[in-house]
Structure formats: structure tokens, C-alpha cells
Design a protein around this motif. Sequence first.
Motif, PDB file in Angstrom:
ATOM      1  N   LYS A 285      -4.380  -0.794  -3.713  1.00 49.59           N
ATOM      2  CA  LYS A 285      -4.194  -1.889  -4.861  1.00 49.59           C
ATOM      3  C   LYS A 285      -3.188  -2.951  -4.188  1.00 49.59           C
ATOM      4  CE  LYS A 285      -3.034  -2.520  -9.529  1.00 49.59           C
ATOM      5  NZ  LYS A 285      -3.987  -3.157 -10.039  1.00 49.59           N
ATOM      6  N   VAL A 286      -3.461  -4.098  -4.115  1.00 47.16           N
ATOM      7  CA  VAL A 286      -2.593  -5.298  -3.695  1.00 47.16           C
ATOM      8  C   VAL A 286      -2.073  -6.355  -4.752  1.00 47.16           C
ATOM      9  CG1 VAL A 286      -2.308  -7.241  -2.012  1.00 47.16           C
ATOM     10  CG2 VAL A 286      -3.633  -5.233  -1.476  1.00 47.16           C
ATOM     11  N   GLY A 287      -0.873  -6.126  -5.192  1.00 49.16           N
ATOM     12  CA  GLY A 287      -0.618  -6.932  -6.566  1.00 49.16           C
ATOM     13  C   GLY A 287      -1.246  -6.454  -7.859  1.00 49.16           C
ATOM     14  N   LYS A 288      -1.194  -7.160  -8.716  1.00 45.45           N
ATOM     15  CA  LYS A 288      -2.018  -6.999  -9.946  1.00 45.45           C
ATOM     16  C   LYS A 288      -3.283  -6.914 -10.117  1.00 45.45           C
ATOM     17  CE  LYS A 288       2.297  -8.005 -12.719  1.00 45.45           C
ATOM     18  NZ  LYS A 288       2.998  -8.715 -13.830  1.00 45.45           N
ATOM     19  N   THR A 289      -3.927  -7.964  -9.313  1.00 40.72           N
ATOM     20  CA  THR A 289      -5.372  -8.278  -9.775  1.00 40.72           C
ATOM     21  C   THR A 289      -6.371  -8.040  -8.312  1.00 40.72           C
ATOM     22  OG1 THR A 289      -5.175 -10.450  -9.270  1.00 40.72           O
ATOM     23  CG2 THR A 289      -4.852  -9.601 -11.460  1.00 40.72           C
ATOM     24  N   SER A 290      -5.694  -7.468  -7.158  1.00 40.68           N
ATOM     25  CA  SER A 290      -6.198  -7.713  -5.930  1.00 40.68           C
ATOM     26  C   SER A 290      -6.241  -6.261  -5.354  1.00 40.68           C
ATOM     27  CB  SER A 290      -5.606  -8.629  -4.911  1.00 40.68           C
ATOM     28  OG  SER A 290      -5.924  -9.915  -5.373  1.00 40.68           O
ATOM     29  N   SER A 291      -7.419  -5.760  -4.608  1.00 39.50           N
ATOM     30  CA  SER A 291      -7.357  -4.889  -3.972  1.00 39.50           C
ATOM     31  C   SER A 291      -7.750  -4.891  -2.590  1.00 39.50           C
ATOM     32  CB  SER A 291      -8.532  -3.884  -4.308  1.00 39.50           C
ATOM     33  OG  SER A 291      -8.386  -3.424  -5.865  1.00 39.50           O
ATOM     34  N   ALA A 292      -7.645  -3.790  -1.605  1.00 41.07           N
ATOM     35  CA  ALA A 292      -7.977  -4.066  -0.164  1.00 41.07           C
ATOM     36  C   ALA A 292      -8.341  -2.720   0.266  1.00 41.07           C
ATOM     37  CB  ALA A 292      -6.887  -4.462   0.628  1.00 41.07           C
ATOM     38  N   PRO A 293      -9.581  -2.795   1.081  1.00 35.40           N
ATOM     39  CA  PRO A 293      -9.853  -1.234   1.831  1.00 35.40           C
ATOM     40  C   PRO A 293      -8.910  -0.948   2.728  1.00 35.40           C
ATOM     41  CG  PRO A 293     -11.198  -3.189   2.507  1.00 35.40           C
ATOM     42  CD  PRO A 293     -10.156  -3.798   1.581  1.00 35.40           C
ATOM     43  N   SER A 294      -8.569   0.046   2.841  1.00 29.78           N
ATOM     44  CA  SER A 294      -7.549   0.806   3.775  1.00 29.78           C
ATOM     45  C   SER A 294      -8.357   1.858   4.538  1.00 29.78           C
ATOM     46  CB  SER A 294      -6.370   1.571   3.077  1.00 29.78           C
ATOM     47  OG  SER A 294      -5.403   1.925   4.127  1.00 29.78           O
ATOM     48  N   LEU A 295      -8.481   1.631   6.012  1.00 28.04           N
ATOM     49  CA  LEU A 295      -9.543   2.265   6.742  1.00 28.04           C
ATOM     50  C   LEU A 295      -8.810   2.790   8.113  1.00 28.04           C
ATOM     51  CD1 LEU A 295     -12.478  -0.218   6.743  1.00 28.04           C
ATOM     52  CD2 LEU A 295     -12.572   2.238   5.618  1.00 28.04           C
ATOM     53  N   THR A 296      -9.001   3.849   8.524  1.00 29.67           N
ATOM     54  CA  THR A 296      -8.823   4.337   9.971  1.00 29.67           C
ATOM     55  C   THR A 296      -9.986   4.748  10.740  1.00 29.67           C
ATOM     56  OG1 THR A 296      -8.046   6.584   9.273  1.00 29.67           O
ATOM     57  CG2 THR A 296      -6.348   4.960   9.138  1.00 29.67           C
ATOM     58  N   TYR A 297      -9.835   4.396  12.063  1.00 31.14           N
ATOM     59  CA  TYR A 297     -10.964   4.813  12.742  1.00 31.14           C
ATOM     60  C   TYR A 297     -10.414   5.165  14.118  1.00 31.14           C
ATOM     61  CZ  TYR A 297     -10.456  -0.253  13.924  1.00 31.14           C
ATOM     62  OH  TYR A 297      -9.936  -1.419  14.046  1.00 31.14           O
ATOM     63  N   THR A 298     -11.357   5.965  14.875  1.00 32.60           N
ATOM     64  CA  THR A 298     -10.940   6.421  16.268  1.00 32.60           C
ATOM     65  C   THR A 298     -11.968   5.791  17.031  1.00 32.60           C
ATOM     66  OG1 THR A 298     -11.737   8.541  15.890  1.00 32.60           O
ATOM     67  CG2 THR A 298      -9.458   8.298  15.665  1.00 32.60           C
ATOM     68  N   TYR A 299     -11.600   5.480  18.344  1.00 32.39           N
ATOM     69  CA  TYR A 299     -12.607   5.023  19.306  1.00 32.39           C
ATOM     70  C   TYR A 299     -11.998   5.181  20.789  1.00 32.39           C
ATOM     71  CZ  TYR A 299      -9.388   0.914  19.572  1.00 32.39           C
ATOM     72  OH  TYR A 299      -8.332   0.081  19.807  1.00 32.39           O
ATOM     73  N   SER A 300     -12.880   5.271  21.659  1.00 32.51           N
ATOM     74  CA  SER A 300     -12.518   5.680  22.953  1.00 32.51           C
ATOM     75  C   SER A 300     -12.452   4.563  24.130  1.00 32.51           C
ATOM     76  CB  SER A 300     -12.964   7.008  23.451  1.00 32.51           C
ATOM     77  OG  SER A 300     -12.715   8.087  22.770  1.00 32.51           O
TER      78      SER A 300
ATOM     79  N   GLN B  76     -14.203  -4.822  -6.580  1.00 34.80           N
ATOM     80  CA  GLN B  76     -15.550  -4.701  -6.171  1.00 34.80           C
ATOM     81  C   GLN B  76     -15.989  -4.924  -4.645  1.00 34.80           C
ATOM     82  OE1 GLN B  76     -18.323  -6.921  -8.671  1.00 34.80           O
ATOM     83  NE2 GLN B  76     -20.153  -6.239  -7.352  1.00 34.80           N
ATOM     84  N   GLU B  77     -15.226  -6.141  -4.326  1.00 31.80           N
ATOM     85  CA  GLU B  77     -15.360  -6.326  -2.764  1.00 31.80           C
ATOM     86  C   GLU B  77     -14.895  -5.172  -1.995  1.00 31.80           C
ATOM     87  OE1 GLU B  77     -15.145 -11.278  -3.169  1.00 31.80           O
ATOM     88  OE2 GLU B  77     -13.279 -10.131  -2.934  1.00 31.80           O
ATOM     89  N   ALA B  78     -13.803  -4.781  -2.470  1.00 29.06           N
ATOM     90  CA  ALA B  78     -13.126  -3.803  -1.448  1.00 29.06           C
ATOM     91  C   ALA B  78     -13.908  -2.613  -1.413  1.00 29.06           C
ATOM     92  CB  ALA B  78     -11.798  -3.396  -2.009  1.00 29.06           C
ATOM     93  N   GLU B  79     -14.614  -2.077  -2.803  1.00 32.21           N
ATOM     94  CA  GLU B  79     -15.150  -0.964  -2.658  1.00 32.21           C
ATOM     95  C   GLU B  79     -16.827  -1.221  -1.974  1.00 32.21           C
ATOM     96  OE1 GLU B  79     -15.753  -0.582  -7.109  1.00 32.21           O
ATOM     97  OE2 GLU B  79     -13.843   0.705  -7.194  1.00 32.21           O
ATOM     98  N   GLU B  80     -17.069  -2.449  -2.067  1.00 32.07           N
ATOM     99  CA  GLU B  80     -18.294  -2.655  -1.297  1.00 32.07           C
ATOM    100  C   GLU B  80     -18.143  -2.356   0.390  1.00 32.07           C
ATOM    101  OE1 GLU B  80     -19.857  -6.610  -2.238  1.00 32.07           O
ATOM    102  OE2 GLU B  80     -20.155  -5.910  -4.246  1.00 32.07           O
ATOM    103  N   VAL B  81     -16.950  -2.775   0.574  1.00 33.45           N
ATOM    104  CA  VAL B  81     -16.605  -2.621   2.061  1.00 33.45           C
ATOM    105  C   VAL B  81     -16.283  -1.105   2.555  1.00 33.45           C
ATOM    106  CG1 VAL B  81     -14.555  -2.943   3.956  1.00 33.45           C
ATOM    107  CG2 VAL B  81     -15.393  -4.700   2.694  1.00 33.45           C
ATOM    108  N   LEU B  82     -15.596  -0.255   1.612  1.00 31.91           N
ATOM    109  CA  LEU B  82     -15.500   1.110   1.760  1.00 31.91           C
ATOM    110  C   LEU B  82     -17.184   1.853   1.722  1.00 31.91           C
ATOM    111  CD1 LEU B  82     -12.599   1.661  -0.697  1.00 31.91           C
ATOM    112  CD2 LEU B  82     -12.532   1.851   1.888  1.00 31.91           C
ATOM    113  N   ALA B  83     -17.974   1.349   0.790  1.00 26.28           N
ATOM    114  CA  ALA B  83     -19.223   1.907   0.997  1.00 26.28           C
ATOM    115  C   ALA B  83     -19.941   1.747   2.262  1.00 26.28           C
ATOM    116  CB  ALA B  83     -20.087   1.315  -0.408  1.00 26.28           C
ATOM    117  N   ALA B  84     -19.498   0.618   3.022  1.00 25.66           N
ATOM    118  CA  ALA B  84     -20.081   0.216   4.020  1.00 25.66           C
ATOM    119  C   ALA B  84     -19.567   1.181   5.285  1.00 25.66           C
ATOM    120  CB  ALA B  84     -20.004  -1.173   4.659  1.00 25.66           C
TER     121      ALA B  84
END
Length: 145
Positions: free
Chosen positions: A49-64, A85-93
Amino acid sequence: MVVGSALILVGVLVGFGFAWQARRLKARVEAAQSWTEVPAIIQTARLQKVGKTSSAPSLTYTYSVAGRTYTGKRLQFGGLNMTRQEAEEVLAAYPEGATTTVRYDPQRHDFAVLRLAADSKGFLIAGIGIGLAFAVAGLVVAVSG
């Protein structure tokens, strides 16, 4: 009159500063198109959650790269300010455990992005808003003074 003119000038400079930052983000996306692409595994994928009305996807990934494993958190360039909804779409991807690809900076192997995109919209909106606020304040001061 001098204070009003100064406020107008500050508004114009702030507006141009934010516009410059937005352009800089787009230039980084263009430069990253030539970066090397490597496989990555999504380690965590959560809604933040970012502020009162916005969200953001929080991702971690590994690569070599060259036998060394790195952990990244960068989805794209710039900030992330999305609806839930936009953040959830990113997380679904990018679900946890999924294999995807990232592009990494050949000069800094620890700097990678999942998507070749930039959220420059926020910089443009802020630049216009703050720039206009200073300009209007400058006009009010100039007219009333």
C-alpha cells in the motif's frame, strides 16, 4: 513585483526540472534496451500500500551473471504509483516461483529491471502542479503588490 516575478520563475524552473526528470527516465529505458537479458526467478511478490489510495507491487527476484547470483527488486525505472487493480495485474504476471527474464546493466551487474518501462507520469503531473502553484502565487503577489 520582484517577489511575484521570482515565484513565477521558480514555478517555471520547477516545471522544467520535473519534465527533465521524466525525460531522463525515458532515456534510461531506451538505453536498457541494449542490456543483456538473462533468466530470473521471482522470489517474492506482494501488494504494497502506498498512501491512502495507491498500491504498488513489491517483487524480489534472483538472476545470475558470470556465475554470481544477484537479487533485484526493480520492476521498472522510476517510482510505482498504481491503482490496486493495476498492481494486482503486475503481481499476476510475476507470481512467486515463476521464471522470467530481466535485463541487467553491463557496467553494474547488480542493477536490473524486469520491465523496460518508466513511470514518468508522476513527474509530469508533479511538475505541472507545483509549477502552476508557484506561477499562480507569483501572479497573485505581482497583481496585489
